[in-house]
Design an enzyme around this catalytic site. Structure first.
Site, mmCIF file in Angstrom:
data_model
loop_
_atom_site.group_PDB
_atom_site.id
_atom_site.type_symbol
_atom_site.label_atom_id
_atom_site.label_comp_id
_atom_site.label_asym_id
_atom_site.label_seq_id
_atom_site.Cartn_x
_atom_site.Cartn_y
_atom_site.Cartn_z
ATOM 1 N N LYS A 1 0.906 -1.284 -0.158
ATOM 2 C CA LYS A 1 -0.367 -0.186 -0.008
ATOM 3 C C LYS A 1 0.580 1.692 -0.515
ATOM 4 C CE LYS A 1 -3.933 -2.270 0.781
ATOM 5 N NZ LYS A 1 -3.968 -3.687 0.517
HETATM 6 C C1 PLP Z 1 -4.312 -4.449 0.296
HETATM 7 C C2 PLP Z 1 -4.162 -5.572 -0.394
HETATM 8 C C3 PLP Z 1 -3.964 -6.814 -1.387
HETATM 9 C C4 PLP Z 1 -4.858 -6.446 -2.160
HETATM 10 O O1 PLP Z 1 -4.743 -5.917 -3.021
HETATM 11 P P1 PLP Z 1 -5.666 -4.838 -4.563
HETATM 12 O O2 PLP Z 1 -5.523 -3.343 -4.895
HETATM 13 O O3 PLP Z 1 -7.261 -4.388 -2.878
HETATM 14 O O4 PLP Z 1 -6.149 -6.128 -5.277
HETATM 15 C C5 PLP Z 1 -2.735 -7.758 -1.251
HETATM 16 N N1 PLP Z 1 -2.021 -7.915 -0.275
HETATM 17 C C6 PLP Z 1 -1.942 -7.373 0.486
HETATM 18 C C7 PLP Z 1 -0.426 -7.465 1.800
HETATM 19 C C8 PLP Z 1 -2.515 -5.837 0.528
HETATM 20 O O5 PLP Z 1 -2.381 -5.195 1.691
#
Ligand code: PLP
Length: 495
Positions: A113
């Site tokens: 993120k």
């Molecule tokens: C948010 C997240 C995801 C999923 O990503 P999206 O963009 O919601 O599909 C996968 N792995 C981790 C560790 C995340 O924080």
């Protein structure tokens, strides 16, 4: 470049405005009116460039109301040595001749993120200036763990912004809670909600739609905004690392210009894999996009049948950031695959709101099958995959990354496709110490930050410095509220 809505293709707003709004007023997602095209020369040009330079060049194609110099400055702040522990920001780790792992967790909160949430606050702050906004943006976030911390870290002390995060009291890991309640910055706040993630999310949505609160806040000089992954300012920085990974493979002689590469992405809200889709639409040579889900396999079924049906049990898994039954960003994909048919998209979304399901047209089904492959991995498979990677490669992966690695193996067994493939690693194994320790055959001793040392002793892999620093860090926030009390928390925060 202008932006239109997936539910109204006649809308035309600028990039800064799109970042500021987050979501279109008609409920649709703001989406570029055209997809800029890149070619071999563009990719050659990026191959010797740093990650921030690559980011500025790619983002400038979409955000034409920001200058490339401005974007380069933002990218240097976002991905520089103050924030990222690895000089490449998003390095590849080679598993074997045709398999590479894209590590996206070298940022300040050890989850992918950060790749977007280190950029978005700077894009938003500049957007306020560019659009002559004199109010302060207050970002409200409901989080199941990763987003809240990454958003606080990104927005901390960013001009003309405030951020308030709500998390479910007993719904986040000990490390995640410690990360949030020790967050620094004068413009941040965090509160535990007695309830689950849905309660926190429903509370935030209620505040957003409460006209009286909006009015009170406006009188105090604030407007509400959102940092979740439907904001274009979060998708765009993610397009960059797919292009960057391709350039790294070229640079390292793993592929030749024009060779196709597959990407396998662990998916929840469909933001990360959508960014890979945009990279392909821009002209990046991509073969298949492999969509990896955990036990919440709504996307696997959708990609196999063309029917999206959220009427199914919700599973709480060891990869909680993928525990999602409504993947909001899918709407942008449907818009593109329908030939930008806003009426068709509106129909699907109305049906989803009504009956919880919809079935896409024959032409969308065909287009999905050409580009995507979907698979899911259960809990036992996730544990086995972590153990196998550790044993065979000495490489520790987290639970989300393991879902991608395991689904990639399924894909290869099912199709025999040996195209070079990059699977995406979305979190450091240290964020999910308990599960990772168990997977490699250790009994976790405790459940808080003390497990960092235990995992370190087992693996010998260094603990990310900010996670290690949590142990000595003072708790700054100790706020808890009932669901119904969230409004007052916001009003107190923005006095
Ligand atoms: C948010 C997240 C995801 C999923 O990503 P999206 O963009 O919601 O599909 C996968 N792995 C981790 C560790 C995340 O924080």
């Amino acid at each position: 470049m202008k932006y239109l809505s997936t539910r109204d293709r006649t809308l035309r707003i600028g990039g800064a405005e799109a970042v500021k709004l987050g979501l279109s007023r008609d409920g649709g997602l703001l989406t570029p009116e055209a997809i800029p095209q890149i070619d071999g020369a563009f990719l050659e040009g990026l191959t010797g460039a740093s990650y921030p330079e690559r980011a500025a060049k790619v983002m400038a194609l979409y955000l034409t109301d920001y200058s490339e110099e401005e974007l380069l400055e933002f990218a240097r702040n976002a991905y520089g040595p103050d924030k990222y522990d690895h000089p490449a920001a998003a390095p590849l780790w080679k598993v074997d001749g045709s398999t590479h792992c894209l590590e996206l967790w070298h940022g300040p909160t050890s989850a992918f993120k950060d790749m977007a949430l280190q950029m978005l606050p700077q894009l938003l702050s500049a957007a306020l200036r560019k659009t002559g906004e004199d109010k302060t943006a207050c970002i409200l976030v409901a989080t199941s763990g990763d987003t809240g911390k990454a958003a606080m870290e990104g927005f901390a002390d960013v001009a003309q912004t405030n951020i308030m995060v709500f998390y479910p009291k007993d719904g986040v890991s000990a490390v995640q809670e410690a990360q949030m309640v020790t967050q620094e910055g004068d413009n941040v706040g965090v509160c535990a909600v007695v309830g689950n993630f849905d309660d926190a999310q429903a509370g935030v949505k209620r505040i957003f739609s409460d006209e009286a609160i909006r009015k009170t806040l406006a009188d105090r000089g604030y407007f509400l905004s959102s940092a979740n992954s439907i904001n274009w300012g979060r998708i765009l920085p993610q397009v960059v690392y797919y292009i960057s990974a391709y350039c790294d493979l070229l640079r390292d002689g793993e592929i030749r210009m024009g060779d196709k590469v597959n990407f396998c992405v662990p998916t929840g809200n469909f933001g990360d894999i959508l960014a890979a889709y945009y990279a392909w639409r821009m002209g990046l040579p991509v073969g298949k996009l492999i969509c990896a889900s955990n036990q919440n396999d709504v996307l696997t079924d959708f990609l196999r049948t063309g029917v999206y049906d959220k009427n199914r049990p919700f599973h709480t898994t060891m990869s909680p950031s993928m525990d999602i039954l409504v993947s909001s960003n899918l709407e942008r994909l449907l818009f593109d695959l329908s030939g930008e048919n806003d009426a068709e998209v509106r129909g699907y979304m109305e049906s989803l709101n009504g009956s919880g399901r919809y079935e896409v047209s024959g032409s969308i089904k065909k287009a999905l099958a050409e580009r995507f492959w979907g698979g899911f991995l259960d809990e036992a498979g996730t544990m086995e995959t972590i153990a196998r990677y550790y044993k065979d490669c000495g490489y520790l992966i987290d639970t989300h990354t393991a879902v991608a690695a395991g689904v990639l193996e399924q894909y290869r067994r099912a199709t025999g496709d040996r195209t070079p493939t990059v699977f995406v690693s979305t979190a450091s194994p240290y964020k999910f110490c308990g599960h990772v320790l168990r997977a490699v055959g250790q009994e976790p001793k405790g459940d808080g930050v003390e497990l960092l040392d235990q995992l370190n002793a087992v693996s010998g892999v260094a603990v990310p410095r900010r996670l290690a620093a949590l142990k000595g860090k003072a708790r700054r926030f100790d706020l808890t509220c009932e669901k119904a009390g969230m409004d007052n928390v916001v009003l107190d925060f923005l006095k």
